[in-house]
Scaffold this motif. Structure first.
Motif, PDB file in Angstrom:
ATOM      1  N   UNK A  78      -6.606   1.994   3.344  1.00 30.06           N
ATOM      2  CA  UNK A  78      -5.866   3.091   2.730  1.00 30.06           C
ATOM      3  C   UNK A  78      -6.626   3.645   1.529  1.00 30.06           C
ATOM      4  N   UNK A  79      -7.128   4.897   1.629  1.00 29.05           N
ATOM      5  CA  UNK A  79      -7.948   5.448   0.548  1.00 29.05           C
ATOM      6  C   UNK A  79      -7.197   5.612  -0.770  1.00 29.05           C
ATOM      7  N   UNK A  80      -5.855   5.576  -0.726  1.00 25.80           N
ATOM      8  CA  UNK A  80      -5.082   5.676  -1.973  1.00 25.80           C
ATOM      9  C   UNK A  80      -4.861   4.318  -2.623  1.00 25.80           C
ATOM     10  N   UNK A  81      -5.289   3.249  -1.954  1.00 21.96           N
ATOM     11  CA  UNK A  81      -4.923   1.907  -2.398  1.00 21.96           C
ATOM     12  C   UNK A  81      -5.743   1.385  -3.565  1.00 21.96           C
ATOM     13  N   UNK A  82      -5.324   0.219  -4.075  1.00 21.87           N
ATOM     14  CA  UNK A  82      -6.008  -0.416  -5.204  1.00 21.87           C
ATOM     15  C   UNK A  82      -7.366  -0.942  -4.782  1.00 21.87           C
ATOM     16  N   UNK A  83      -8.311  -0.885  -5.731  1.00 20.60           N
ATOM     17  CA  UNK A  83      -9.658  -1.415  -5.485  1.00 20.60           C
ATOM     18  C   UNK A  83     -10.098  -2.213  -6.699  1.00 20.60           C
ATOM     19  N   UNK A  84     -11.189  -2.955  -6.551  1.00 19.91           N
ATOM     20  CA  UNK A  84     -11.843  -3.614  -7.679  1.00 19.91           C
ATOM     21  C   UNK A  84     -11.017  -4.727  -8.296  1.00 19.91           C
ATOM     22  N   UNK A  85     -11.216  -4.939  -9.609  1.00 16.56           N
ATOM     23  CA  UNK A  85     -10.584  -6.076 -10.290  1.00 16.56           C
ATOM     24  C   UNK A  85      -9.058  -5.975 -10.250  1.00 16.56           C
ATOM     25  N   UNK A  86      -8.542  -4.750 -10.289  1.00 16.67           N
ATOM     26  CA  UNK A  86      -7.084  -4.568 -10.285  1.00 16.67           C
ATOM     27  C   UNK A  86      -6.512  -5.041  -8.947  1.00 16.67           C
ATOM     28  N   UNK A  87      -7.185  -4.691  -7.844  1.00 13.60           N
ATOM     29  CA  UNK A  87      -6.730  -5.105  -6.513  1.00 13.60           C
ATOM     30  C   UNK A  87      -6.773  -6.630  -6.395  1.00 13.60           C
ATOM     31  N   UNK A  88      -7.846  -7.214  -6.903  1.00 15.55           N
ATOM     32  CA  UNK A  88      -8.012  -8.669  -6.803  1.00 15.55           C
ATOM     33  C   UNK A  88      -6.886  -9.392  -7.553  1.00 15.55           C
ATOM     34  N   UNK A  89      -6.598  -8.911  -8.763  1.00  9.83           N
ATOM     35  CA  UNK A  89      -5.536  -9.545  -9.558  1.00  9.83           C
ATOM     36  C   UNK A  89      -4.176  -9.367  -8.873  1.00  9.83           C
ATOM     37  N   UNK A  90      -3.910  -8.148  -8.359  1.00  9.11           N
ATOM     38  CA  UNK A  90      -2.610  -7.884  -7.721  1.00  9.11           C
ATOM     39  C   UNK A  90      -2.408  -8.809  -6.518  1.00  9.11           C
ATOM     40  N   UNK A  91      -3.474  -9.018  -5.765  1.00  7.90           N
ATOM     41  CA  UNK A  91      -3.359  -9.819  -4.539  1.00  7.90           C
ATOM     42  C   UNK A  91      -3.229 -11.314  -4.851  1.00  7.90           C
ATOM     43  N   UNK A  92      -4.125 -11.792  -5.748  1.00  7.51           N
ATOM     44  CA  UNK A  92      -4.169 -13.243  -5.962  1.00  7.51           C
ATOM     45  C   UNK A  92      -3.114 -13.740  -6.956  1.00  7.51           C
ATOM     46  N   UNK A  93      -2.818 -12.963  -7.977  1.00  4.23           N
ATOM     47  CA  UNK A  93      -1.874 -13.442  -9.003  1.00  4.23           C
ATOM     48  C   UNK A  93      -0.481 -12.842  -8.794  1.00  4.23           C
ATOM     49  N   UNK A  94      -0.424 -11.503  -8.813  1.00  2.00           N
ATOM     50  CA  UNK A  94       0.893 -10.851  -8.798  1.00  2.00           C
ATOM     51  C   UNK A  94       1.667 -11.168  -7.515  1.00  2.00           C
ATOM     52  N   UNK A  95       1.007 -10.987  -6.370  1.00  2.00           N
ATOM     53  CA  UNK A  95       1.746 -11.146  -5.112  1.00  2.00           C
ATOM     54  C   UNK A  95       1.781 -12.604  -4.639  1.00  2.00           C
ATOM     55  N   UNK A  96       0.672 -13.336  -4.818  1.00  2.00           N
ATOM     56  CA  UNK A  96       0.649 -14.718  -4.300  1.00  2.00           C
ATOM     57  C   UNK A  96       1.356 -15.685  -5.241  1.00  2.00           C
ATOM     58  N   UNK A  97       1.073 -15.555  -6.563  1.00  2.00           N
ATOM     59  CA  UNK A  97       1.650 -16.535  -7.505  1.00  2.00           C
ATOM     60  C   UNK A  97       2.995 -16.092  -8.074  1.00  2.00           C
ATOM     61  N   UNK A  98       3.265 -14.795  -8.030  1.00  2.00           N
ATOM     62  CA  UNK A  98       4.506 -14.231  -8.572  1.00  2.00           C
ATOM     63  C   UNK A  98       4.847 -14.817  -9.945  1.00  2.00           C
TER      64      UNK A  98
END
Ligand SMILES: Cc1cc2nc3c(=O)[nH]c(=O)nc-3n(C[C@H](O)[C@H](O)[C@H](O)COP(=O)(O)OP(=O)(O)OC[C@H]3O[C@@H](n4cnc5c(N)ncnc54)[C@H](O)[C@@H]3O)c2cc1C
Length: 397
Positions: free
Chosen positions: A260-280
């Protein structure tokens, strides 16, 4: 030689040499910038820089280009976003610089350091801001640059009349608005608002929020998730994120394929995936933004941050509401010889789901400008050349 052939030859010459301008200068005396401006570029953010560079690439005489900005400091990017982690790779910034010949005429440590950067690295916006400051400095010496704001723009006697905040006024054949945008806000009831521009700098944000506070954050895109990351790292007691849509990623986080070209990339995407969504994290509460959720939770919030996008800066056009100003999003034409570009007048593309998407990255501006500026010149030919043709018409009669 036929009249049309002579005219075509002159057009060709104007793009490849400075001869027509020199000849013209001899014929009509020295060029008076204030009375006879061919191009006025309003705004010195990345979009304005691209337009000025490309006009020079196309052989337009810098003495007939007037460039206006109250600060000449790379627009909002230079003013607020130096430390912001970008959502583009260094290769995009390198390409932005490399696609303009005039930019290549200048060299500086910041430009060289950008060229040496790992092209695949996601970096902070500082990486492109410093080179653009050097390029701005160079371009200002090649055109008529005025540290001013336009206060009025109107169309009279077949020319654009441009008024500045120092009471100066001049007419211009073409005007390009690269005037940028500012963060949108809402009026949700909350004690205090932290402006988005300030919240995007972690060190400044740290001074504007207290650890024992409850912070409301409205939004769910790159800026919102970046601020969520900062607030989490600052160990804020409670963060309530009001969002409309689930987080989307540029890459499929499992497979690594672009989705998705509108989606998150880079360090922000990594943090959202690993911390925000996985660790909540327990201090972050994400809830749908509805009237019910707002009336339940906003009363307990001390401060609110809106990260909900940008809206066009006010443009002092006569007889028109600039917020609603219509433009062609594939050519940038607002009205004859008035053009718009950059985040305020972006090119639109459609994604796979056929929904429109604004192209607002720096490289998007450069690629778009390379395509549309020659079209502008073709559609509304150069005033001096038209006069020049008239001279030949008289001579051949
Ligand atoms: C958090 C964040 C991260 C981003 N990350 C990236 C990224 O990684 N990569 C990327 O490519 N892009 C990124 N962008 C997008 C990019 O920064 C913007 O799209 C871009 O900076 C907009 O440039 P602009 O030239 O259109 O406008 P601006 O930078 O806003 O410049 C407009 C200029 O016009 C001037 N102006 C306005 N009105 C007048 C007037 N009346 N008279 C004279 N001058 C006037 C203003 O003073 C200003 O200098 C990011 C944006 C944000 C917010």
């Amino acid at each position: 030689m036929k009249r049309t052939t002579i005219f075509n030859l002159l057009i060709l010459l104007s793009f490849t040499t400075t001869i027509p301008t020199t000849l013209l200068k001899k014929l009509k005396g020295s060029v008076d910038h204030n009375a006879d401006v061919t191009w006025t570029i309003v705004g010195a953010g990345p979009a304005g820089i691209a337009v000025v560079g490309l006009l020079l690439d196309l052989g337009v005489d810098g003495r007939t280009i007037t460039w206006l900005d109250p600060e000449f400091n790379i627009g909002r990017l230079g003013k607020y976003y130096y430390h912001v982690p970008g959502n583009a790779k260094a290769i995009d910034y390198i390409s932005f610089i490399n696609q303009c010949h005039t930019f290549q005429e200048y060299s500086s440590p910041a430009l060289e350091s950008l060229r040496m950067h790992d092209p695949n690295e996601f970096c902070t916006l500082a990486v492109i801001i410093s080179p653009l400051q050097d390029i701005t400095h160079y371009l200002r010496g090649k055109v008529v640059a005025r540290k001013n704001r336009i206060t009025r723009l109107s169309f009279e006697n077949e020319e654009w009349q441009v008024a500045l905040n120092n009471d100066m006024q001049f007419s211009s054949h073409n005007v390009v608005l690269a005037t940028g945008s500012h963060p949108q806000t809402l009026n949700y009831p909350c004690k205090e608002e932290v402006p988005l521009d300030l919240a995007l700098d972690k060190q400044i944000l740290a001074k504007l929020v207290e650890r024992d506070e409850t912070i409301a954050l409205v939004g769910g895109s790159h800026s919102a998730v970046l601020i969520l990351k900062y607030l989490y790292e600052l160990d804020i007691q409670r963060i309530i994120n009001f969002f409309k849509y689930p987080i989307i990623y540029y890459y499929d986080m499992g497979e690594g394929n672009p989705t998705n070209p509108n989606g998150l990339r880079g360090t922000v995407a990594k943090w959202a995936y690993t911390i925000l969504e996985k660790q909540q994290p327990p201090n972050i509460m994400r809830i749908q933004n509805t009237p019910t959720s707002r009336s339940s939770w906003l009363p307990v919030c001390d401060k609110i941050i809106y990260a909900i996008g940008y809206e066009r800066n006010e443009i002092p056009l006569l007889n028109s509401n600039s917020q609603q100003l219509d433009y062609d999003s594939s050519t940038g034409v607002i009205s004859p010889r008035l053009f718009g570009i950059g985040i305020a007048f972006p090119q639109q593309a459609t994604d796979e789901t056929d929904s429109p998407r604004n192209l607002i990255g720096l490289l998007d501006f450069m690629t778009y400008a390379q395509h549309i500026i020659p079209e502008w010149m073709k559609k509304y030919p150069h005033k001096h050349l038209l006069r020049f043709e008239n001279l030949f018409t008289i001579a051949l009669l």
